[in-house]
Design an enzyme around this catalytic site. Structure first.
Site, PDB file in Angstrom:
ATOM      1  N   ASN A   1       0.750  -1.340   0.181  1.00 38.78           N
ATOM      2  CA  ASN A   1       0.317  -0.254  -0.285  1.00 38.78           C
ATOM      3  C   ASN A   1       0.990   1.287  -0.244  1.00 38.78           C
ATOM      4  OD1 ASN A   1      -1.761   1.617   0.512  1.00 38.78           O
ATOM      5  ND2 ASN A   1      -2.772   1.142   2.488  1.00 38.78           N
TER       6      ASN A   1
ATOM      7  N   LYS B   1       3.026   0.530   2.243  1.00 41.58           N
ATOM      8  CA  LYS B   1       3.012  -0.357   3.829  1.00 41.58           C
ATOM      9  C   LYS B   1       3.470  -1.684   3.536  1.00 41.58           C
ATOM     10  CE  LYS B   1       0.681   2.720   7.188  1.00 41.58           C
ATOM     11  NZ  LYS B   1      -0.882   3.516   6.676  1.00 41.58           N
TER      12      LYS B   1
ATOM     13  N   ARG C   1      -2.671  -2.121  -3.656  1.00 41.62           N
ATOM     14  CA  ARG C   1      -3.243  -1.604  -3.068  1.00 41.62           C
ATOM     15  C   ARG C   1      -3.285  -0.048  -4.711  1.00 41.62           C
ATOM     16  NH1 ARG C   1      -5.949   1.560   2.319  1.00 41.62           N
ATOM     17  NH2 ARG C   1      -7.062   1.896   1.025  1.00 41.62           N
TER      18      ARG C   1
ATOM     19  N   HIS D   1     -12.445   3.424  -1.038  1.00 40.27           N
ATOM     20  CA  HIS D   1     -12.648   2.198   0.269  1.00 40.27           C
ATOM     21  C   HIS D   1     -13.015   0.728  -0.181  1.00 40.27           C
ATOM     22  CE1 HIS D   1     -12.139   5.711   3.495  1.00 40.27           C
ATOM     23  NE2 HIS D   1     -11.448   5.445   3.037  1.00 40.27           N
TER      24      HIS D   1
ATOM     25  N   HIS E   1     -17.262   3.171   6.750  1.00 36.23           N
ATOM     26  CA  HIS E   1     -16.290   3.117   6.748  1.00 36.23           C
ATOM     27  C   HIS E   1     -15.266   4.509   7.312  1.00 36.23           C
ATOM     28  CE1 HIS E   1     -12.057   1.577   5.385  1.00 36.23           C
ATOM     29  NE2 HIS E   1     -11.340   3.217   6.107  1.00 36.23           N
TER      30      HIS E   1
ATOM     31  N   SER F   1      -9.065   7.742   9.310  1.00 36.47           N
ATOM     32  CA  SER F   1      -9.187   9.110   9.199  1.00 36.47           C
ATOM     33  C   SER F   1      -9.545   9.546   8.196  1.00 36.47           C
ATOM     34  CB  SER F   1      -7.685   9.090   9.017  1.00 36.47           C
ATOM     35  OG  SER F   1      -7.100   8.175   8.145  1.00 36.47           O
ATOM     36  N   GLY F   2      -9.332   8.535   6.763  1.00 37.99           N
ATOM     37  CA  GLY F   2     -10.857   8.362   5.872  1.00 37.99           C
ATOM     38  C   GLY F   2     -11.895   7.760   6.130  1.00 37.99           C
TER      39      GLY F   2
ATOM     40  N   ARG G   1     -10.329  16.028   5.771  1.00 40.48           N
ATOM     41  CA  ARG G   1     -10.823  16.083   4.259  1.00 40.48           C
ATOM     42  C   ARG G   1     -12.469  16.625   4.899  1.00 40.48           C
ATOM     43  NH1 ARG G   1      -9.732  10.248   1.852  1.00 40.48           N
ATOM     44  NH2 ARG G   1      -8.415  10.907   3.203  1.00 40.48           N
TER      45      ARG G   1
ATOM     46  N   ASP H   1      -7.983  13.619  15.251  1.00 40.71           N
ATOM     47  CA  ASP H   1      -8.007  12.107  15.789  1.00 40.71           C
ATOM     48  C   ASP H   1      -9.228  12.334  16.590  1.00 40.71           C
ATOM     49  OD1 ASP H   1      -7.820  10.330  18.161  1.00 40.71           O
ATOM     50  OD2 ASP H   1      -6.014  10.627  17.211  1.00 40.71           O
ATOM     51  N   MET H   2     -10.383  11.391  16.121  1.00 37.32           N
ATOM     52  CA  MET H   2     -11.478  11.254  17.123  1.00 37.32           C
ATOM     53  C   MET H   2     -11.262  11.066  18.292  1.00 37.32           C
ATOM     54  SD  MET H   2     -14.874  11.202  16.809  1.00 37.32           S
ATOM     55  CE  MET H   2     -15.103  10.857  15.388  1.00 37.32           C
TER      56      MET H   2
ATOM     57  N   GLY I   1     -10.795   2.056  12.157  1.00 36.74           N
ATOM     58  CA  GLY I   1     -10.064   3.044  13.697  1.00 36.74           C
ATOM     59  C   GLY I   1     -11.385   3.477  14.294  1.00 36.74           C
ATOM     60  N   ILE I   2     -12.593   4.814  13.536  1.00 35.87           N
ATOM     61  CA  ILE I   2     -13.240   5.192  14.808  1.00 35.87           C
ATOM     62  C   ILE I   2     -14.976   3.924  15.087  1.00 35.87           C
ATOM     63  CG2 ILE I   2     -15.070   6.712  14.732  1.00 35.87           C
ATOM     64  CD1 ILE I   2     -12.542   8.661  13.162  1.00 35.87           C
TER      65      ILE I   2
ATOM     66  N   GLU J   1      -8.291  -4.864   4.989  1.00 40.76           N
ATOM     67  CA  GLU J   1      -7.345  -4.200   3.084  1.00 40.76           C
ATOM     68  C   GLU J   1      -6.597  -5.464   2.551  1.00 40.76           C
ATOM     69  OE1 GLU J   1      -8.018  -0.480   4.892  1.00 40.76           O
ATOM     70  OE2 GLU J   1      -9.099   0.198   2.630  1.00 40.76           O
TER      71      GLU J   1
HETATM   72  P1  ADP Z   1      -6.683   4.976   7.973  1.00 32.79           P
HETATM   73  O1  ADP Z   1      -7.832   5.704   7.564  1.00 32.79           O
HETATM   74  O2  ADP Z   1      -4.924   5.840   8.382  1.00 32.79           O
HETATM   75  O3  ADP Z   1      -6.402   3.798   8.067  1.00 32.79           O
HETATM   76  P2  ADP Z   1      -7.546   4.245  10.620  1.00 32.79           P
HETATM   77  O4  ADP Z   1      -8.980   3.211  10.039  1.00 32.79           O
HETATM   78  O5  ADP Z   1      -6.517   3.482  11.514  1.00 32.79           O
HETATM   79  O6  ADP Z   1      -7.049   5.199   9.516  1.00 32.79           O
HETATM   80  O7  ADP Z   1      -8.060   4.764  11.529  1.00 32.79           O
HETATM   81  C1  ADP Z   1      -7.638   6.044  12.403  1.00 32.79           C
HETATM   82  C2  ADP Z   1      -7.775   6.801  13.096  1.00 32.79           C
HETATM   83  O8  ADP Z   1      -8.891   5.700  14.029  1.00 32.79           O
HETATM   84  C3  ADP Z   1      -8.008   7.897  14.067  1.00 32.79           C
HETATM   85  O9  ADP Z   1      -7.952   9.048  13.531  1.00 32.79           O
HETATM   86  C4  ADP Z   1      -8.711   8.054  15.505  1.00 32.79           C
HETATM   87  O10 ADP Z   1      -9.153   8.876  15.441  1.00 32.79           O
HETATM   88  C5  ADP Z   1      -9.236   6.798  15.551  1.00 32.79           C
HETATM   89  N1  ADP Z   1      -9.291   6.410  16.414  1.00 32.79           N
HETATM   90  C6  ADP Z   1      -8.689   5.265  16.854  1.00 32.79           C
HETATM   91  N2  ADP Z   1      -8.583   4.177  17.719  1.00 32.79           N
HETATM   92  C7  ADP Z   1     -10.066   4.829  18.569  1.00 32.79           C
HETATM   93  C8  ADP Z   1     -10.127   5.197  19.756  1.00 32.79           C
HETATM   94  N3  ADP Z   1     -10.319   4.150  20.489  1.00 32.79           N
HETATM   95  N4  ADP Z   1     -11.347   5.557  19.812  1.00 32.79           N
HETATM   96  C9  ADP Z   1     -11.920   6.716  19.120  1.00 32.79           C
HETATM   97  N5  ADP Z   1     -11.194   7.427  17.622  1.00 32.79           N
HETATM   98  C10 ADP Z   1     -10.258   5.854  17.267  1.00 32.79           C
END
Ligand code: ADP
Length: 398
Positions: free
Chosen positions: A13, A20, A98, A186, A213, A216-217, A246, A288-289, A333-334, A384
């Site tokens: 990726n 990565k 990817r 995605h 999904h 961060s995106g 974004r 960052d959430m 992530g979120i 992915e």
């Molecule tokens: P990417 O889109 O870069 O692959 P991820 O899917 O790993 O990223 O998501 C990254 C986001 O997930 C981070 O910006 C962060 O805001 C959020 N995140 C990760 N862990 C937590 C958590 N425990 N609580 C809330 N948000 C989280």
């Protein structure tokens, strides 16, 4: 890496300054299994190579001085040499990449050839921030190891079967014909979820599922009977939900305002909408959430609320595209880790019959809705890389 079976697949990726990678071992039975995870960061400045095993234990690291290993071919040669040393009799059979954009043509992964590379080069104007780096990695690898088959796996491919309405902007037809249309992204994540969900809930195999999904995106997808029907991302990965930095969906009149009243050119608008907007722009605190949920700043709270409001709103739209909704899935992530975000979205969808089970949600359980929730809600970690490894294996077999 004695655990590696007879075959290995490298998944790549590649971004602007980092690459990565995941090395999978593939016995041909069941899914490929992760053996190594790693990345090369600082590409173009001072590169750093790091690799970890499947349990995230460090295996290797190497740092180069600034200017010492500036080209990707040399870095990929280092990566491949390092991998060769660890194969212990196994064979690296292919690399799967990817690739952000496959255009209207690619509804499935393809073996990379010079002709395919040239065709994908033509899509650079549609994804200038990602496509060139994806292609650069393929070219560099072809130079370093010309004998290694490479497979391009597209983020757009899963959406190619959408009904025409989902892909069309209401603009003059000649623009649509030259490719100004909604592609959706995605796709590898959604495809993985579409494959995984029936294993968890077989009754949903033919169902109407909205998948969020949220990384961060962030984007959402309407999946009916395992196929993408509609999605929130459009021509670029800027549309739909607000994201880390974004803006998500925005009145195009804002862009005209920015140009006319603020004198911004394309580059400045791009920076504003891609890098300074979204959760960061609204909060002024962070993209960052986790940081937003911990912050006492009212603007941080507004950013979280806007994010959840838009997820709930898009859920309604995507459900409408499918004529209903049988399940909601959170991922990335979120989506996988933030119970407060899921709870808030759940509250906003109470009208639809969504009821979140607080304990299950806090525990990040697979099913987080109550037994009497009209719409079941799931949390399914996306993968992915595994999807790319599977596609790569299948493309070789074809
Ligand atoms: P990417 O889109 O870069 O692959 P991820 O899917 O790993 O990223 O998501 C990254 C986001 O997930 C981070 O910006 C962060 O805001 C959020 N995140 C990760 N862990 C937590 C958590 N425990 N609580 C809330 N948000 C989280």
């Amino acid at each position: 890496m004695s655990a590696i079976a007879s075959k290995a697949i490298l998944v790549i990726n590649a971004g602007s300054s980092s690459l990565k990678f995941t090395l999978f071992r593939d016995s041909g039975q069941g899914d490929p299994v992760v053996a190594v995870n790693g990345q090369i960061s600082g590409i173009g400045t001072a590169p750093v190579f790091e690799a970890k095993d499947a349990e995230r234990r460090p295996l290797a690291s190497k740092a180069w001085q600034a200017g010492e290993a500036s080209d990707r071919t040399a870095l990929l040669r280092h990566l491949l040499d390092w991998i060769e040393e660890r194969l212990e009799g196994a064979t690296l059979v292919a690399a799967g990449h990817r690739v952000v954009h496959g255009g209207v043509r690619h509804a499935a992964p393809v073996l990379v050839t010079p002709a395919v590379l040239e065709e994908l080069e033509g899509l650079v104007p549609l994804a200038p921030l990602h496509q060139p780096h994806n292609l650069a990695a393929m070219r560099a690898l072809a130079e370093a190891h010309p004998e290694l088959p490479q497979v391009a796996c597209f983020d757009t491919a899963f959406h190619r079967g959408q009904p025409w309405q989902a892909g069309m902007f209401a603009i003059p037809r000649e623009l649509t014909d030259e490719g100004v249309r909604r592609y959706g992204f995605h796709g590898l994540s959604y495809e993985y979820i579409a494959r995984r969900l029936p294993e968890i809930a077989p009754e949903l195999a033919d169902g109407r599922v909205v998948v969020a999904h949220l990384g961060s995106g962030a984007s959402m997808c309407a999946i009916h009977a395992g196929r993408s029907v509609d999605s929130t991302m459009g021509f670029t990965a800027l549309d739909g939900l607000p994201m880390g930095t974004r803006c998500g969906a925005i009145d195009p009149g804002v862009l005209i305002y920015l140009m006319r009243q603020k004198g911004l050119d394309a580059g400045a608008i791009e920076k504003l909408l891609y890098n300074r907007s979204g959760l960061l722009g609204v909060s002024g605190v962070s993209n960052d959430m986790r940081a937003l949920l911990e912050s006492a700043d009212p603007h941080a709270e507004e950013a979280v609320e806007l994010f959840c409001f838009r997820i709930a709103k898009e859920t309604g739209g995507l459900a409408s595209s499918m004529g209903g909704i049988d399940a909601l899935v959170f991922t990335a992530g979120i989506g996988e880790r933030s119970s407060p975000v899921r709870a808030r979205v759940g509250d906003k969808l109470a009208w639809l019959g969504v009821t979140i089970d607080e304990a299950a949600n806090t525990a990040n359980a697979v099913k987080i809705s109550t037994a009497d929730s009209r719409i079941p809600v799931y949390v399914i970690p996306t993968d992915e890389e595994r999807m790319i490894a599977l596609h790569t294996r299948n493309a070789l077999a074809r």
